[in-house]
Design an enzyme around this catalytic site. Structure first.
Site, PDB file in Angstrom:
ATOM      1  CD  GLN A   1       6.631 -12.012  10.245  1.00 37.58           C
ATOM      2  OE1 GLN A   1       7.692 -12.100   9.638  1.00 37.58           O
ATOM      3  NE2 GLN A   1       6.036 -10.838  10.417  1.00 37.58           N
TER       4      GLN A   1
ATOM      5  CB  SER B   1      -1.220  -5.532   4.651  1.00 37.59           C
ATOM      6  OG  SER B   1      -0.051  -4.960   4.105  1.00 37.59           O
ATOM      7  NE  ARG B   2      -2.391  -8.994  10.550  1.00 37.54           N
ATOM      8  CZ  ARG B   2      -1.074  -9.124  10.765  1.00 37.54           C
ATOM      9  NH1 ARG B   2      -0.334  -8.067  11.008  1.00 37.54           N
ATOM     10  NH2 ARG B   2      -0.506 -10.318  10.727  1.00 37.54           N
TER      11      ARG B   2
ATOM     12  CD  GLN C   1       8.867  -5.711  11.694  1.00 35.13           C
ATOM     13  OE1 GLN C   1       8.305  -6.787  11.751  1.00 35.13           O
ATOM     14  NE2 GLN C   1       8.685  -4.872  10.678  1.00 35.13           N
TER      15      GLN C   1
ATOM     16  CG  HIS D   1      -0.256  -0.302   2.512  1.00 34.77           C
ATOM     17  ND1 HIS D   1       0.635   0.576   3.089  1.00 34.77           N
ATOM     18  CD2 HIS D   1      -0.307  -1.377   3.330  1.00 34.77           C
ATOM     19  CE1 HIS D   1       1.085   0.069   4.217  1.00 34.77           C
ATOM     20  NE2 HIS D   1       0.540  -1.123   4.387  1.00 34.77           N
TER      21      HIS D   1
ATOM     22  CG  HIS E   1       4.342  -1.780   1.801  1.00 33.25           C
ATOM     23  ND1 HIS E   1       3.019  -2.132   1.903  1.00 33.25           N
ATOM     24  CD2 HIS E   1       5.011  -2.533   2.708  1.00 33.25           C
ATOM     25  CE1 HIS E   1       2.887  -3.076   2.832  1.00 33.25           C
ATOM     26  NE2 HIS E   1       4.069  -3.329   3.345  1.00 33.25           N
TER      27      HIS E   1
ATOM     28  N   GLY F   1       9.160   0.516   8.696  1.00 33.59           N
ATOM     29  CA  GLY F   1       8.214   1.551   9.099  1.00 33.59           C
ATOM     30  C   GLY F   1       8.153   1.717  10.608  1.00 33.59           C
TER      31      GLY F   1
HETATM   32  O1  PAF Z   1       6.904  -5.853   8.703  1.00 29.12           O
HETATM   33  C1  PAF Z   1       6.758  -6.838   7.951  1.00 29.12           C
HETATM   34  O2  PAF Z   1       6.116  -6.773   6.920  1.00 29.12           O
HETATM   35  C2  PAF Z   1       7.428  -8.163   8.344  1.00 29.12           C
HETATM   36  O3  PAF Z   1       7.436  -8.331   9.723  1.00 29.12           O
HETATM   37  C3  PAF Z   1       8.832  -8.318   7.759  1.00 29.12           C
HETATM   38  C4  PAF Z   1       9.798  -7.277   8.316  1.00 29.12           C
HETATM   39  C5  PAF Z   1       8.794  -8.211   6.246  1.00 29.12           C
HETATM   40  C6  PAF Z   1       9.409  -9.697   8.129  1.00 29.12           C
HETATM   41  O4  PAF Z   1       8.617 -10.728   7.619  1.00 29.12           O
END
Ligand code: PAF
Length: 289
Positions: A57, A183-184, A150, A30, A33, A144
């Site tokens: 994950q 995305s969700r 993260q 989106h 990104h 992001g």
């Molecule tokens: O943020 C994400 O989209 C995911 O956690 C990532 C960093 C691509 C790892 O799968």
């Protein structure tokens, strides 16, 4: 734009370039990104994107199977944005059957917040990001700030493992109504989306309260909880944590992240804002004159 699916072809392609900025993604791209891609372009002459919905994950009850995978649309968007190459491997390519499992973990940073509600999530994130970094060997990688934990975990991993990669933090993009892009968001009905706006509103209310002089985080947290409860969101956490250690703070006396994770029916959303007293911010040159 070249599209490669195997580790061997990704390595061969990468070898053609000098500096490469990687944008790791799980697809369903989106505008948020696209903004990561623009940051990547500012950091290296070659922009690589990985598209991989990483199974490790996701928890057993999470949305791995239903996670959106609009690959053709993603490729078109990357092409339009001038991406140089895409690495879009299969799960078997990244995790060959029989390969021993490997864990990269930084418990001090991965246990709180998301870690409490998504056990094992960051082990999966670190595992796949470490692999992607080893495969693509980027000189920079963009993440992001919406996923601030993260970002913090990956920056710490890169430091701790001495990976020569600049981690570029990129600001959260919001829809005009304030909803952080994710995305969700695609899972939300019109009514759920309306209710989801309580999350960004809660953060903005706390931000204004802080700007008006309130530094006690119990007050800021209470302010954030109100709109979430009024809109019947299920709260996973509403927190005020030190931006570096991710430990809860009682007063905002340094860079502090106000963070929310809440569920609108089945859709879990996260958002955050960083606040800091002016004296804790780095001085700009024009401030010093
Ligand atoms: O943020 C994400 O989209 C995911 O956690 C990532 C960093 C691509 C790892 O799968």
């Amino acid at each position: 734009m070249e599209i490669v699916k195997t580790i061997a072809t990704a390595r061969a392609l990468r070898a053609r370039y000098g500096r490469v900025a990687l944008v790791p993604t799980m697809g369903a791209l989106h505008a948020g990104h696209m903004s990561l891609l623009a940051h990547a372009r500012n950091n290296a002459p070659c922009v690589a994107v990985s598209i991989f919905v990483n199974p490790t994950q996701f928890g057993p009850k999470e949305d791995y199977n239903k996670y959106p995978r609009p690959i053709e649309d993603d490729l078109d968007k990357c092409e339009e944005a001038g991406v140089d190459f895409i690495f879009a491997p299969s799960a078997e390519e990244v995790y060959p059957p029989g390969q021993p499992d490997i864990v990269v973990d930084l418990p001090a940073l991965t246990t709180p917040l998301e870690g409490k509600h998504r056990p094992g999530h960051f082990k999966g994130v670190c595992q796949v990001v470490a692999k992607l970094f080893n495969i693509i060997q980027p000189t920079a990688a963009c993440f992001g700030q919406k996923d601030f934990q993260q970002l913090r975990v990956i920056s710490a991993m890169v430091d701790a493992l001495d990976m020569p990669i600049d981690i570029i933090p990129c600001p959260t993009l919001r829809d005009p109504d304030g909803l952080a892009m994710s995305s969700r968001n695609a899972y939300l009905s019109a009514d759920e989306r309306q209710r989801a706006l309580a999350i960004s509103r809660a953060l903005m209310l706390a931000y204004s309260e802080f700007r008006s002089g309130i530094i006690q985080t119990n007050r800021l947290i209470a302010t954030m909880q109100r709109p979430l409860l009024e809109n019947h969101l299920n709260i996973d956490y509403v927190a005020a944590v030190d931006a570096n250690t991710l430990k809860p703070v009682e007063k905002v006396d340094g860079p502090t992240v106000l963070a929310i994770a809440a569920r609108v029916n089945k859709t879990r959303l996260i958002d955050n804002v960083t606040i800091a007293p002016p004296e804790s911010l780095p001085q700009r040159d024009d401030d010093e004159e």
